[in-house]
Design an enzyme around this catalytic site. Structure first.
Site, PDB file in Angstrom:
ATOM      1  N   PHE A   1      48.013 -27.609 -37.738  1.00  0.00           N
ATOM      2  CA  PHE A   1      49.162 -27.121 -36.965  1.00  0.00           C
ATOM      3  C   PHE A   1      49.124 -25.587 -36.841  1.00  0.00           C
ATOM      4  O   PHE A   1      48.961 -25.033 -35.733  1.00  0.00           O
ATOM      5  CB  PHE A   1      50.437 -27.631 -37.655  1.00  0.00           C
ATOM      6  CG  PHE A   1      51.679 -26.866 -37.377  1.00  0.00           C
ATOM      7  CD1 PHE A   1      52.087 -26.614 -36.067  1.00  0.00           C
ATOM      8  CD2 PHE A   1      52.456 -26.380 -38.429  1.00  0.00           C
ATOM      9  CE1 PHE A   1      53.246 -25.890 -35.810  1.00  0.00           C
ATOM     10  CE2 PHE A   1      53.620 -25.674 -38.179  1.00  0.00           C
ATOM     11  CZ  PHE A   1      54.003 -25.422 -36.876  1.00  0.00           C
TER      12      PHE A   1
ATOM     13  N   ASP B   1      34.071 -29.795 -45.397  1.00  0.00           N
ATOM     14  CA  ASP B   1      35.062 -29.749 -46.477  1.00  0.00           C
ATOM     15  C   ASP B   1      34.827 -28.460 -47.263  1.00  0.00           C
ATOM     16  O   ASP B   1      33.796 -28.317 -47.936  1.00  0.00           O
ATOM     17  CB  ASP B   1      34.874 -30.988 -47.373  1.00  0.00           C
ATOM     18  CG  ASP B   1      35.878 -31.028 -48.521  1.00  0.00           C
ATOM     19  OD1 ASP B   1      36.443 -29.963 -48.864  1.00  0.00           O
ATOM     20  OD2 ASP B   1      36.084 -32.118 -49.080  1.00  0.00           O
TER      21      ASP B   1
ATOM     22  N   TYR C   1      50.236 -29.099 -55.612  1.00  0.00           N
ATOM     23  CA  TYR C   1      50.253 -28.118 -54.515  1.00  0.00           C
ATOM     24  C   TYR C   1      50.655 -26.746 -55.041  1.00  0.00           C
ATOM     25  O   TYR C   1      49.952 -25.751 -54.820  1.00  0.00           O
ATOM     26  CB  TYR C   1      51.233 -28.598 -53.452  1.00  0.00           C
ATOM     27  CG  TYR C   1      51.341 -27.725 -52.217  1.00  0.00           C
ATOM     28  CD1 TYR C   1      50.256 -27.562 -51.353  1.00  0.00           C
ATOM     29  CD2 TYR C   1      52.541 -27.089 -51.893  1.00  0.00           C
ATOM     30  CE1 TYR C   1      50.369 -26.783 -50.199  1.00  0.00           C
ATOM     31  CE2 TYR C   1      52.663 -26.321 -50.746  1.00  0.00           C
ATOM     32  CZ  TYR C   1      51.576 -26.164 -49.897  1.00  0.00           C
ATOM     33  OH  TYR C   1      51.699 -25.399 -48.761  1.00  0.00           O
TER      34      TYR C   1
HETATM   35  P1  NAD Z   1      48.092 -28.891 -41.508  1.00  0.00           P
HETATM   36  O1  NAD Z   1      47.965 -30.081 -42.376  1.00  0.00           O
HETATM   37  O2  NAD Z   1      48.446 -29.103 -40.076  1.00  0.00           O
HETATM   38  O3  NAD Z   1      46.759 -28.012 -41.555  1.00  0.00           O
HETATM   39  C1  NAD Z   1      45.921 -27.929 -42.665  1.00  0.00           C
HETATM   40  C2  NAD Z   1      44.489 -28.068 -42.181  1.00  0.00           C
HETATM   41  O4  NAD Z   1      43.593 -27.942 -43.299  1.00  0.00           O
HETATM   42  C3  NAD Z   1      44.203 -29.418 -41.541  1.00  0.00           C
HETATM   43  O5  NAD Z   1      43.585 -29.244 -40.286  1.00  0.00           O
HETATM   44  C4  NAD Z   1      43.284 -30.108 -42.543  1.00  0.00           C
HETATM   45  O6  NAD Z   1      42.408 -31.046 -41.928  1.00  0.00           O
HETATM   46  C5  NAD Z   1      42.565 -28.923 -43.155  1.00  0.00           C
HETATM   47  N1  NAD Z   1      41.996 -29.172 -44.486  1.00  0.00           N
HETATM   48  C6  NAD Z   1      42.631 -29.660 -45.586  1.00  0.00           C
HETATM   49  N2  NAD Z   1      41.766 -29.746 -46.605  1.00  0.00           N
HETATM   50  C7  NAD Z   1      40.560 -29.287 -46.162  1.00  0.00           C
HETATM   51  C8  NAD Z   1      39.293 -29.112 -46.749  1.00  0.00           C
HETATM   52  N3  NAD Z   1      39.062 -29.417 -48.050  1.00  0.00           N
HETATM   53  N4  NAD Z   1      38.276 -28.607 -45.984  1.00  0.00           N
HETATM   54  C9  NAD Z   1      38.487 -28.276 -44.700  1.00  0.00           C
HETATM   55  N5  NAD Z   1      39.679 -28.423 -44.085  1.00  0.00           N
HETATM   56  C10 NAD Z   1      40.704 -28.920 -44.806  1.00  0.00           C
HETATM   57  O7  NAD Z   1      49.163 -27.917 -42.198  1.00  0.00           O
HETATM   58  P2  NAD Z   1      49.772 -26.527 -41.743  1.00  0.00           P
HETATM   59  O8  NAD Z   1      51.239 -26.653 -41.772  1.00  0.00           O
HETATM   60  O9  NAD Z   1      49.112 -26.042 -40.498  1.00  0.00           O
HETATM   61  O10 NAD Z   1      49.367 -25.583 -42.972  1.00  0.00           O
HETATM   62  C11 NAD Z   1      48.356 -24.602 -42.866  1.00  0.00           C
HETATM   63  C12 NAD Z   1      48.357 -23.739 -44.124  1.00  0.00           C
HETATM   64  O11 NAD Z   1      49.624 -23.052 -44.242  1.00  0.00           O
HETATM   65  C13 NAD Z   1      48.189 -24.524 -45.419  1.00  0.00           C
HETATM   66  O12 NAD Z   1      47.386 -23.758 -46.308  1.00  0.00           O
HETATM   67  C14 NAD Z   1      49.591 -24.638 -45.977  1.00  0.00           C
HETATM   68  O13 NAD Z   1      49.589 -24.750 -47.376  1.00  0.00           O
HETATM   69  C15 NAD Z   1      50.197 -23.322 -45.507  1.00  0.00           C
HETATM   70  N6  NAD Z   1      51.669 -23.407 -45.398  1.00  0.00           N
HETATM   71  C16 NAD Z   1      52.256 -24.075 -44.368  1.00  0.00           C
HETATM   72  C17 NAD Z   1      53.640 -24.138 -44.301  1.00  0.00           C
HETATM   73  C18 NAD Z   1      54.361 -24.825 -43.171  1.00  0.00           C
HETATM   74  O14 NAD Z   1      55.603 -24.879 -43.209  1.00  0.00           O
HETATM   75  N7  NAD Z   1      53.726 -25.337 -42.143  1.00  0.00           N
HETATM   76  C19 NAD Z   1      54.417 -23.541 -45.303  1.00  0.00           C
HETATM   77  C20 NAD Z   1      53.770 -22.903 -46.350  1.00  0.00           C
HETATM   78  C21 NAD Z   1      52.381 -22.814 -46.392  1.00  0.00           C
END
Ligand code: NAD
Ligand code: UDP
Length: 309
Positions: A11, A56, A145
């Protein structure tokens, strides 16, 4: 810059890919698609500035050529996702952070970690400034997490102090917008899918717990400013407008122009009772604050969810 962006098919990562390309950078988008989706980046694939690598990042990372910046966003990010994949969550926050820092060190690149407000756990201080150390249950279900991100922050700052890497840590608070995945379990896609589908809205607990929702374009502005800054310590990025989940359910109904019944379900273990960023540091050091209010951001997000049906 040539940028290695992990989690780029997710996202936030897909929005950041777009913004980086617009700013004239070349992107290596590395993602294993565990929760990301190729449709998030299909429109970027023909662009010569964009390369997708299915990998990964908890395993050794090989990148040919120069890299000027490493942005580590890969992680399981929704409570449902990290409860389904607890070990992968711990691995991507620890081994994935180590591997991506290794790339930054080898290439002399700057580094940005997507950390989270979950480092504050179930906070006893509201709003949360960066100086607050948090109230985390390390062995509870959310600990996989929270602790992976707390470890990641410690490792990033150790690489900064020991190897002189120009590191940045964004503590991201609840962010929402277009391309959130249906059924990822987070409250925004849940309520929007439920209202569009004519289903009851599932409020966990009594709905008095609070969150502060930041629209994705505001977050991307903040991440870009942080990346360009010389700030190495963690910075909160989020919208300080705090709302209870009950109020949020009503806001979704109001913006969608539809009523639904509210059903109450069990509150997940260790679900934080309050969450609101203190963004004084982001304002002072980055000149950043959110511009899009909840009504406007929700209207855009609901429209996108309706169009994709
Ligand atoms: P999301 O799940 O849409 O995106 C995370 C992406 O990481 C996915 O595309 C997934 O396939 C990829 N991924 C996970 N493990 C992986 C691995 N081992 N190797 C390669 N790719 C991998 O989530 P998001 O909301 O877009 O979050 C993105 C980042 O922002 C994350 O690190 C999350 O912890 C952080 N974050 C998001 C929020 C929020 O509200 N959306 C809040 C705090 C922190
Ligand atoms: N929540 C809810 N109904 C849902 C999904 C979530 O009431 O269908 C609540 C959840 O218990 C939490 C808040 O909404 O208090 C935000 O949850 P989310 O999963 O979006 O992320 P969190 O902020 O807990 O990481």
């Amino acid at each position: 810059m040539r940028v290695l962006l992990t989690g780029g098919a997710g996202f936030i990562g897909s929005h950041l890919s777009e913004r980086l390309i617009k700013a004239g950078h070349d992107i290596i988008c590395m993602d294993n698609l565990i929760t990301g989706c190729e449709s998030n980046i299909d429109h970027l694939k023909g662009n010569p500035s964009f390369e997708f690598v299915d990998h990964d990042v908890s395993n050794y990372i090989e990148v040919d050529g120069d890299v000027d910046a490493v942005l580590h966003l890969a992680s399981l990010a929704s409570p449902v996702d990290y409860l389904n994949y607890p070990i992968k969550t711990l691995k991507v926050g620890s081994l994935g952070t180590h591997n991506t820092l290794g790339v930054a060190k080898a290439k002399g690149a700057k580094y940005l970690l997507a950390s989270t407000s979950e480092v504050y756990g179930d906070p006893l201080v509201n709003p949360q400034p960066e100086t607050y150390w948090g109230n985390v249950n390390p062995i509870g279900p959310r600990g996989v997490y929270d602790e992976s991100k707390r470890f990641a922050e410690a490792l990033v700052l150790a690489y900064n102090r020991s190897h002189g890497i120009d590191t940045k840590i964004a503590r991201i608070f609840n962010t929402y917008g277009e391309r959130m995945r249906s059924h990822d379990g987070r409250v925004v896609p849940n309520f929007i899918d439920q209202i569009i589908g004519g289903e009851s809205l599932t409020v966990y607990g009594d709905g008095s717990q609070t969150r502060s929702f930041c629209y994705v374009s505001d977050l991307i502005d903040g991440l870009m400013l942080l990346l360009e800054s010389n700030v190495n310590e963690p910075v909160n990025l989020g919208n300080p407008a705090e709302t209870s989940i009950m109020e949020f359910a009503k806001a979704v109904m109001g913006i969608a122009g539809k009523e639904s019944e509210i059903v109450f379900e069990e509150l997940p273990v260790d679900d934080p009772k309050v969450r609101r960023p203190d963004i004084t540091k982001a304002k002072e050091l980055l000149g950043w604050e959110p511009k899009v209010n909840l009504d406007e951001g929700l209207a855009r997000t609901i429209k996108w969810f309706r169009n994709k049906q």
